[in-house]
Design a protein around this motif. Structure first.
Motif, PDB file in Angstrom:
ATOM      1  N   GLY A  19      70.063  91.462  35.804  1.00  0.00           N
ATOM      2  CA  GLY A  19      69.335  91.511  37.070  1.00  0.00           C
ATOM      3  C   GLY A  19      68.627  90.198  37.359  1.00  0.00           C
ATOM      4  O   GLY A  19      68.245  89.482  36.436  1.00  0.00           O
ATOM      5  N   ARG A  20      68.478  89.905  38.611  1.00  0.00           N
ATOM      6  CA  ARG A  20      67.785  88.692  39.045  1.00  0.00           C
ATOM      7  C   ARG A  20      66.752  89.033  40.099  1.00  0.00           C
ATOM      8  O   ARG A  20      66.892  90.007  40.819  1.00  0.00           O
ATOM      9  N   SER A  21      65.751  88.181  40.203  1.00  0.00           N
ATOM     10  CA  SER A  21      64.830  88.255  41.334  1.00  0.00           C
ATOM     11  C   SER A  21      65.533  87.641  42.529  1.00  0.00           C
ATOM     12  O   SER A  21      66.188  86.604  42.395  1.00  0.00           O
ATOM     13  N   PRO A  22      65.410  88.225  43.707  1.00  0.00           N
ATOM     14  CA  PRO A  22      66.110  87.684  44.879  1.00  0.00           C
ATOM     15  C   PRO A  22      65.376  86.468  45.456  1.00  0.00           C
ATOM     16  O   PRO A  22      64.988  86.444  46.624  1.00  0.00           O
ATOM     17  N   VAL A  23      65.180  85.464  44.598  1.00  0.00           N
ATOM     18  CA  VAL A  23      64.457  84.256  44.990  1.00  0.00           C
ATOM     19  C   VAL A  23      65.333  83.050  44.697  1.00  0.00           C
ATOM     20  O   VAL A  23      65.741  82.839  43.559  1.00  0.00           O
ATOM     21  N   ALA A  24      65.639  82.254  45.721  1.00  0.00           N
ATOM     22  CA  ALA A  24      66.366  80.995  45.530  1.00  0.00           C
ATOM     23  C   ALA A  24      65.330  79.887  45.406  1.00  0.00           C
ATOM     24  O   ALA A  24      64.467  79.731  46.266  1.00  0.00           O
ATOM     25  N   VAL A  25      65.412  79.122  44.325  1.00  0.00           N
ATOM     26  CA  VAL A  25      64.431  78.069  44.066  1.00  0.00           C
ATOM     27  C   VAL A  25      65.054  76.712  44.361  1.00  0.00           C
ATOM     28  O   VAL A  25      66.152  76.410  43.896  1.00  0.00           O
ATOM     29  N   ASP A  26      64.342  75.899  45.117  1.00  0.00           N
ATOM     30  CA  ASP A  26      64.825  74.564  45.477  1.00  0.00           C
ATOM     31  C   ASP A  26      64.161  73.475  44.646  1.00  0.00           C
ATOM     32  O   ASP A  26      64.804  72.534  44.225  1.00  0.00           O
ATOM     33  N   HIS A  27      62.852  73.593  44.416  1.00  0.00           N
ATOM     34  CA  HIS A  27      62.158  72.579  43.625  1.00  0.00           C
ATOM     35  C   HIS A  27      60.858  73.164  43.086  1.00  0.00           C
ATOM     36  O   HIS A  27      60.456  74.255  43.474  1.00  0.00           O
ATOM     37  N   GLY A  28      60.250  72.423  42.154  1.00  0.00           N
ATOM     38  CA  GLY A  28      59.009  72.865  41.557  1.00  0.00           C
ATOM     39  C   GLY A  28      57.996  71.740  41.503  1.00  0.00           C
ATOM     40  O   GLY A  28      58.336  70.562  41.609  1.00  0.00           O
ATOM     41  N   ASP A  29      56.733  72.126  41.327  1.00  0.00           N
ATOM     42  CA  ASP A  29      55.638  71.164  41.177  1.00  0.00           C
ATOM     43  C   ASP A  29      54.587  71.836  40.299  1.00  0.00           C
ATOM     44  O   ASP A  29      53.971  72.817  40.723  1.00  0.00           O
ATOM     45  N   GLY A  30      54.437  71.351  39.068  1.00  0.00           N
ATOM     46  CA  GLY A  30      53.540  72.011  38.128  1.00  0.00           C
ATOM     47  C   GLY A  30      54.055  73.407  37.827  1.00  0.00           C
ATOM     48  O   GLY A  30      55.208  73.583  37.472  1.00  0.00           O
TER      49      GLY A  30
END
Length: 93
Positions: A19-30
Motif C-alpha cells: 500500500g502507498r499513501s496517495p501523495v506524489a512528492v516533487d521535492h523536500g526541504d528539511g
C-alpha cells in the motif's frame, strides 16, 4: 507532471505489492515534503531499503547533484515522477 499524472503512470507500470499513501512528492526541504502543486507535508517516515550510491561516474554524479537539490531519498510509500518514468521505461523494454 501533476500529482495525478504521476500516480496514474506509477499505477500503470509498478506492481501493486504494498500500500502507498496517495501523495506524489516533487521535492523536500528539511523534514518537509512538497507535491508538484506545492502542498506541504511533514515527513515522519523512514526509508525501507538502502541507498546504494555508486562511485565516480560523471553522468551519474551530475544526475545525483541535480536530484539532490530536490530529494535525496524518499520512501517508496509515496509517488514520484522519476520512479514512475523509470518503471515505464523498464516495462517497455
Amino acid at each position: 507532471m501533476t500529482s495525478q499524472e504521476i500516480l496514474a503512470l506509477t499505477d500503470q507500470y509498478v506492481m501493486h505489492t504494498y500500500g502507498r499513501s496517495p501523495v506524489a512528492v516533487d521535492h523536500g526541504d528539511g523534514a518537509r515534503l512538497y507535491t508538484p502543486e506545492g502542498r506541504e507535508y511533514v515527513d515522519f517516515t523512514s526509508g525501507i531499503g538502502v541507498c546504494a550510491l555508486g562511485y565516480g561516474n560523471a553522468a551519474w554524479l551530475d544526475a545525483i547533484q541535480a536530484q539532490a537539490k530536490k530529494l535525496g531519498h524518499i520512501s517508496n510509500l509515496f509517488y514520484t515522477e522519476p520512479a514512475a518514468r523509470l518503471a515505464e521505461i523498464l516495462c517497455k523494454r
